[in-house]
Design a protein around this motif. Structure first.
Motif: not given
Length: 146
Positions: A18-19, A55, A57
Protein backbone atom coordinates in the motif's frame (compact mmCIF):
# COMPACT_ATOMS: atom_id res chain seq x y z
CA UNK A 1 24.13 20.92 -1.89
CA UNK A 2 21.04 18.73 -1.35
CA UNK A 3 22.51 16.07 -3.64
CA UNK A 4 25.32 15.27 -1.21
CA UNK A 5 25.17 14.58 2.52
CA UNK A 6 23.58 12.64 5.37
CA UNK A 7 20.69 10.48 4.16
CA UNK A 8 18.31 8.10 5.88
CA UNK A 9 17.17 4.87 4.24
CA UNK A 10 13.77 4.04 5.73
CA UNK A 11 12.77 0.40 5.37
CA UNK A 12 9.00 0.30 4.93
CA UNK A 13 8.72 -3.22 3.54
CA UNK A 14 6.55 -4.12 6.54
CA UNK A 15 3.67 -1.94 5.25
CA UNK A 16 3.23 -4.25 2.28
CA UNK A 17 1.98 -3.06 -1.09
CA UNK A 18 0.00 0.00 0.00
CA UNK A 19 0.97 3.65 -0.26
CA UNK A 20 3.25 5.27 2.31
CA UNK A 21 1.29 7.51 4.69
CA UNK A 22 2.30 10.20 7.16
CA UNK A 23 1.58 7.74 9.99
CA UNK A 24 4.08 5.26 8.52
CA UNK A 25 6.81 7.90 8.57
CA UNK A 26 5.83 9.13 12.06
CA UNK A 27 6.07 5.56 13.38
CA UNK A 28 9.73 5.34 12.35
CA UNK A 29 10.65 8.98 12.97
CA UNK A 30 12.64 11.34 10.80
CA UNK A 31 15.08 12.38 13.54
CA UNK A 32 15.94 15.64 11.81
CA UNK A 33 17.16 14.23 8.49
CA UNK A 34 16.64 16.31 5.38
CA UNK A 35 17.20 13.47 2.88
CA UNK A 36 15.15 10.25 2.85
CA UNK A 37 15.18 7.18 0.62
CA UNK A 38 12.25 4.80 1.00
CA UNK A 39 12.80 1.06 0.68
CA UNK A 40 9.55 -0.76 -0.08
CA UNK A 41 8.24 -3.97 -1.61
CA UNK A 42 8.92 -2.29 -4.96
CA UNK A 43 12.55 -3.39 -4.72
CA UNK A 44 11.76 -7.11 -4.69
CA UNK A 45 8.49 -7.15 -6.64
CA UNK A 46 8.59 -4.42 -9.27
CA UNK A 47 12.07 -3.05 -9.93
CA UNK A 48 13.22 -6.50 -11.05
CA UNK A 49 10.69 -6.60 -13.91
CA UNK A 50 11.07 -5.05 -17.34
CA UNK A 51 7.36 -4.20 -17.57
CA UNK A 52 5.73 -1.27 -15.83
CA UNK A 53 3.55 -2.48 -12.97
CA UNK A 54 0.01 -1.15 -12.62
CA UNK A 55 0.30 -1.37 -8.84
CA UNK A 56 3.26 -0.13 -6.84
CA UNK A 57 4.12 1.50 -3.53
CA UNK A 58 4.14 5.27 -3.79
CA UNK A 59 3.93 8.18 -1.42
CA UNK A 60 0.46 9.41 -0.46
CA UNK A 61 -0.12 13.18 -0.48
CA UNK A 62 -0.44 13.24 3.34
CA UNK A 63 3.06 11.73 3.60
CA UNK A 64 4.45 14.23 1.10
CA UNK A 65 3.02 17.09 3.15
CA UNK A 66 4.41 15.56 6.36
CA UNK A 67 7.87 15.39 4.79
CA UNK A 68 7.67 19.04 3.69
CA UNK A 69 6.36 20.16 7.09
CA UNK A 70 9.30 18.41 8.76
CA UNK A 71 12.03 19.97 6.63
CA UNK A 72 12.82 17.08 4.29
CA UNK A 73 14.34 18.47 1.09
CA UNK A 74 15.25 15.28 -0.81
CA UNK A 75 12.97 12.22 -1.18
CA UNK A 76 13.69 9.02 -3.05
CA UNK A 77 11.79 5.80 -3.67
CA UNK A 78 12.51 2.42 -5.21
CA UNK A 79 10.22 2.68 -8.23
CA UNK A 80 9.96 4.69 -11.44
CA UNK A 81 7.52 7.13 -9.87
CA UNK A 82 7.11 8.47 -6.36
CA UNK A 83 3.39 9.11 -6.88
CA UNK A 84 0.95 6.62 -5.34
CA UNK A 85 -0.93 4.73 -8.08
CA UNK A 86 -4.31 5.89 -6.86
CA UNK A 87 -3.17 9.51 -7.38
CA UNK A 88 -1.41 9.14 -10.73
CA UNK A 89 -3.97 11.24 -12.61
CA UNK A 90 -3.73 14.49 -10.61
CA UNK A 91 -0.17 13.90 -9.25
CA UNK A 92 -0.64 15.65 -5.87
CA UNK A 93 2.50 14.16 -4.30
CA UNK A 94 4.62 15.59 -7.10
CA UNK A 95 2.88 18.97 -6.77
CA UNK A 96 3.41 19.06 -3.00
CA UNK A 97 7.07 18.06 -3.18
CA UNK A 98 8.07 20.05 -6.28
CA UNK A 99 6.01 23.04 -5.15
CA UNK A 100 8.16 23.15 -2.03
CA UNK A 101 11.48 22.67 -3.88
CA UNK A 102 11.92 19.11 -2.65
CA UNK A 103 14.18 17.07 -4.91
CA UNK A 104 12.71 13.74 -6.02
CA UNK A 105 14.79 10.65 -6.78
CA UNK A 106 12.91 7.84 -8.50
CA UNK A 107 14.17 4.35 -9.26
CA UNK A 108 16.55 4.13 -6.29
CA UNK A 109 18.14 0.69 -6.02
CA UNK A 110 18.00 0.23 -2.26
CA UNK A 111 16.80 -3.38 -2.12
CA UNK A 112 20.00 -4.62 -0.47
CA UNK A 113 20.55 -1.54 1.70
CA UNK A 114 19.67 -1.87 5.41
CA UNK A 115 17.62 0.76 7.22
CA UNK A 116 19.93 3.44 8.59
CA UNK A 117 21.98 6.55 7.92
CA UNK A 118 24.46 6.91 5.08
CA UNK A 119 26.45 9.55 3.28
CA UNK A 120 24.85 10.01 -0.13
CA UNK A 121 26.44 11.32 -3.31
CA UNK A 122 23.79 11.83 -5.98
CA UNK A 123 25.25 13.06 -9.25
CA UNK A 124 22.58 14.04 -11.81
CA UNK A 125 23.48 14.55 -15.45
CA UNK A 126 23.35 18.19 -16.44
CA UNK A 127 20.68 18.57 -19.10
CA UNK A 128 19.95 22.12 -20.23
CA UNK A 129 16.26 23.01 -20.01
CA UNK A 130 15.28 19.74 -18.33
CA UNK A 131 13.34 19.29 -15.11
CA UNK A 132 14.81 15.81 -14.56
CA UNK A 133 17.89 13.76 -15.34
CA UNK A 134 19.47 10.38 -14.83
CA UNK A 135 21.75 10.16 -11.81
CA UNK A 136 24.54 8.07 -10.42
CA UNK A 137 23.74 7.80 -6.72
CA UNK A 138 25.88 6.06 -4.13
CA UNK A 139 25.50 5.53 -0.40
CA UNK A 140 28.57 5.26 1.82
CA UNK A 141 28.19 3.43 5.12
CA UNK A 142 30.04 4.70 8.18
CA UNK A 143 30.18 8.34 7.09
CA UNK A 144 27.24 10.61 7.87
CA UNK A 145 28.92 14.02 7.53
CA UNK A 146 31.20 15.25 4.78
Amino acid sequence: EMFVGRTRVMDLIHIGDRSITADDIKAIGLDGVTRVLFKTTNSAKRMIKKEFSDDWVGIAPCAAQYLVDNGVQFVGIDYVTIEAPEHSVEWPTHHILCGNNVIILEGAKVGEIPDGEYFMCCLPMRLKGSEGAATRTILIDGITEG
